[in-house]
Design an enzyme around this catalytic site. Structure first.
Site, PDB file in Angstrom:
ATOM      1  N   ASP A  43       0.820  -1.217   0.000  1.00  0.00           N
ATOM      2  CA  ASP A  43       0.000   0.000   0.000  1.00  0.00           C
ATOM      3  C   ASP A  43       0.855   1.269   0.000  1.00  0.00           C
ATOM      4  O   ASP A  43       2.065   1.213   0.160  1.00  0.00           O
ATOM      5  CB  ASP A  43      -0.968   0.003   1.200  1.00  0.00           C
ATOM      6  CG  ASP A  43      -0.312  -0.465   2.493  1.00  0.00           C
ATOM      7  OD1 ASP A  43       0.924  -0.442   2.590  1.00  0.00           O
ATOM      8  OD2 ASP A  43      -1.054  -0.857   3.423  1.00  0.00           O
ATOM      9  N   HIS A  63      -7.379  -4.203  10.372  1.00  0.00           N
ATOM     10  CA  HIS A  63      -7.071  -4.092   8.939  1.00  0.00           C
ATOM     11  C   HIS A  63      -5.810  -4.862   8.580  1.00  0.00           C
ATOM     12  O   HIS A  63      -4.914  -5.032   9.419  1.00  0.00           O
ATOM     13  CB  HIS A  63      -6.990  -2.628   8.476  1.00  0.00           C
ATOM     14  CG  HIS A  63      -5.794  -1.837   8.938  1.00  0.00           C
ATOM     15  ND1 HIS A  63      -5.889  -0.520   9.352  1.00  0.00           N
ATOM     16  CD2 HIS A  63      -4.473  -2.142   9.034  1.00  0.00           C
ATOM     17  CE1 HIS A  63      -4.682  -0.069   9.667  1.00  0.00           C
ATOM     18  NE2 HIS A  63      -3.820  -1.026   9.496  1.00  0.00           N
ATOM     19  N   ASP A  80      -7.520  -1.999  14.396  1.00  0.00           N
ATOM     20  CA  ASP A  80      -8.926  -2.200  13.992  1.00  0.00           C
ATOM     21  C   ASP A  80      -9.114  -3.463  13.150  1.00  0.00           C
ATOM     22  O   ASP A  80     -10.189  -3.680  12.584  1.00  0.00           O
ATOM     23  CB  ASP A  80      -9.437  -0.965  13.228  1.00  0.00           C
ATOM     24  CG  ASP A  80      -8.693  -0.725  11.902  1.00  0.00           C
ATOM     25  OD1 ASP A  80      -7.751  -1.490  11.580  1.00  0.00           O
ATOM     26  OD2 ASP A  80      -9.065   0.226  11.184  1.00  0.00           O
ATOM     27  N   GLU A  95      -9.729  -1.599   5.416  1.00  0.00           N
ATOM     28  CA  GLU A  95     -10.329  -1.208   6.687  1.00  0.00           C
ATOM     29  C   GLU A  95     -11.611  -2.017   6.932  1.00  0.00           C
ATOM     30  O   GLU A  95     -12.151  -2.635   6.007  1.00  0.00           O
ATOM     31  CB  GLU A  95     -10.640   0.294   6.652  1.00  0.00           C
ATOM     32  CG  GLU A  95      -9.399   1.190   6.514  1.00  0.00           C
ATOM     33  CD  GLU A  95      -8.570   1.286   7.804  1.00  0.00           C
ATOM     34  OE1 GLU A  95      -8.646   0.376   8.659  1.00  0.00           O
ATOM     35  OE2 GLU A  95      -7.837   2.279   7.948  1.00  0.00           O
TER      36      GLU A  95
HETATM   37  C1  F6R Z   1       1.458  -1.226   6.109  1.00  0.00           C
HETATM   38  C2  F6R Z   1       0.178  -1.865   6.285  1.00  0.00           C
HETATM   39  C3  F6R Z   1      -0.597  -1.766   7.560  1.00  0.00           C
HETATM   40  C4  F6R Z   1       0.253  -2.048   8.803  1.00  0.00           C
HETATM   41  C5  F6R Z   1      -0.602  -1.942  10.067  1.00  0.00           C
HETATM   42  C6  F6R Z   1       0.237  -2.115  11.316  1.00  0.00           C
HETATM   43  O1  F6R Z   1       1.972  -1.477   4.817  1.00  0.00           O
HETATM   44  O2  F6R Z   1      -0.277  -2.452   5.365  1.00  0.00           O
HETATM   45  O3  F6R Z   1      -1.657  -2.676   7.510  1.00  0.00           O
HETATM   46  O4  F6R Z   1       0.805  -3.320   8.706  1.00  0.00           O
HETATM   47  O5  F6R Z   1      -1.226  -0.693  10.096  1.00  0.00           O
HETATM   48  O6  F6R Z   1       1.156  -1.052  11.405  1.00  0.00           O
HETATM   49  P1  F6R Z   1       2.305  -1.050  12.514  1.00  0.00           P
HETATM   50  O7  F6R Z   1       3.239  -2.152  12.160  1.00  0.00           O
HETATM   51  O8  F6R Z   1       2.965   0.298  12.369  1.00  0.00           O
HETATM   52  O9  F6R Z   1       1.637  -1.240  13.828  1.00  0.00           O
END
Ligand code: F6R
Length: 240
Positions: A67, A136, A134, A141
């Site tokens: 992403d 995701h 959440d 989301e």
């Molecule tokens: C990032 C992504 C997100 C993160 C998630 C956790 O490329 O796809 O889904 O993996 O938001 O983020 P952290 O590791 O910063 O807690």
């Protein structure tokens, strides 16, 4: 199917994740699916160390990232393109033409179609995932349909709150949209390596594994994947 491993520290989680990654790196010219965020940084450090000390080469390896934020240029200090170069690509022998990060600058749906198209003839051998508090995965989301492909999405208020730490703690600076692989795109990977640490991930991890398979927890789609390794610290595993 989930193979769950619980470790004591972030260092041990990263070490274990590297073992899983290393087994894939030993295959011929693997395709890696990569994630950003805080969680995989330790894994990327171990990949760099291994490249420097043991000469593991990425010359023929291709990568596709999950992403990118919409509305900031690629050279922005918080773009995922910049993150991946700083945390991994600049320190290994990967070829720039083999690196794929979605282009989020304009937020044009055409970029999402083009990214999905770029993956049409490949199979990701290992997809690294973090998880949002959440539930995701990538930026799918809560409420994202399970059959979604790469698309532009609005970020959930919780995600904006969680990611403000990368933008000097200022929620107003966090982009409100992202371009993300869809859940169906992610599910095509041969193997999933999901890493999570910290108590704020415990509910999401519980719902992913034991909750109903439902878009309210996007990660619960992984209940249908044949090969998911989940590496957790004790805090993230505390509700299992
Ligand atoms: C990032 C992504 C997100 C993160 C998630 C956790 O490329 O796809 O889904 O993996 O938001 O983020 P952290 O590791 O910063 O807690």
């Amino acid at each position: 199917m989930f193979n769950i491993v619980v470790k004591d520290s972030y260092e041990e989680v990263s070490e274990e994740a590297f073992k899983v990654m290393h087994a894939v790196l030993m295959k011929e010219d693997p395709v890696l699916g990569l994630a950003t965020g805080s969680t995989p940084i330790g894994l990327y450090q171990k990949m760099i160390e291994d490249h420097v000390k043991n000469g593991t080469s990425y010359a023929n390896i291709r990568t596709w990232n999950l992403d990118e934020y919409v509305g900031i240029p690629r050279n922005h200090e918080q773009s995922y393109y910049t993150f991946m170069h700083e945390q991994l690509f600049n320190h290994i022998d990967i070829k720039e033409e083999n690196v794929h990060v979605p282009v989020g600058e304009t937020g044009s749906p055409g970029e999402a179609v083009a990214y999905e198209e770029s993956m049409k003839d490949i199979t990701v051998d290992i997809q690294v995932l973090g998880i949002g508090s959440d539930g995701h995965i990538a930026f799918n989301e809560p409420g994202t349909p399970f059959d979604s492909l790469t698309h532009i999405t609005d970020l959930h208020p919780q995600t904006i709150k969680d990611n403000a730490r990368f933008f000097k703690g200022d929620e107003a600076q966090v982009p409100t949209q992202a371009i993300t692989m869809g859940l169906a795109t992610i599910m095509r990977a041969k193997k999933i390596l999901l890493i999570a640490t910290g108590e704020n991930k415990a509910d999401a991890i519980y719902n992913m594994i034991h909750g109903p398979k439902d878009p309210s927890c996007p990660a619960s789609i992984l209940q249908d994947h044949p090969d998911v390794t989940v590496i957790l610290d004790k805090d993230a595993a505390s509700k299992l």
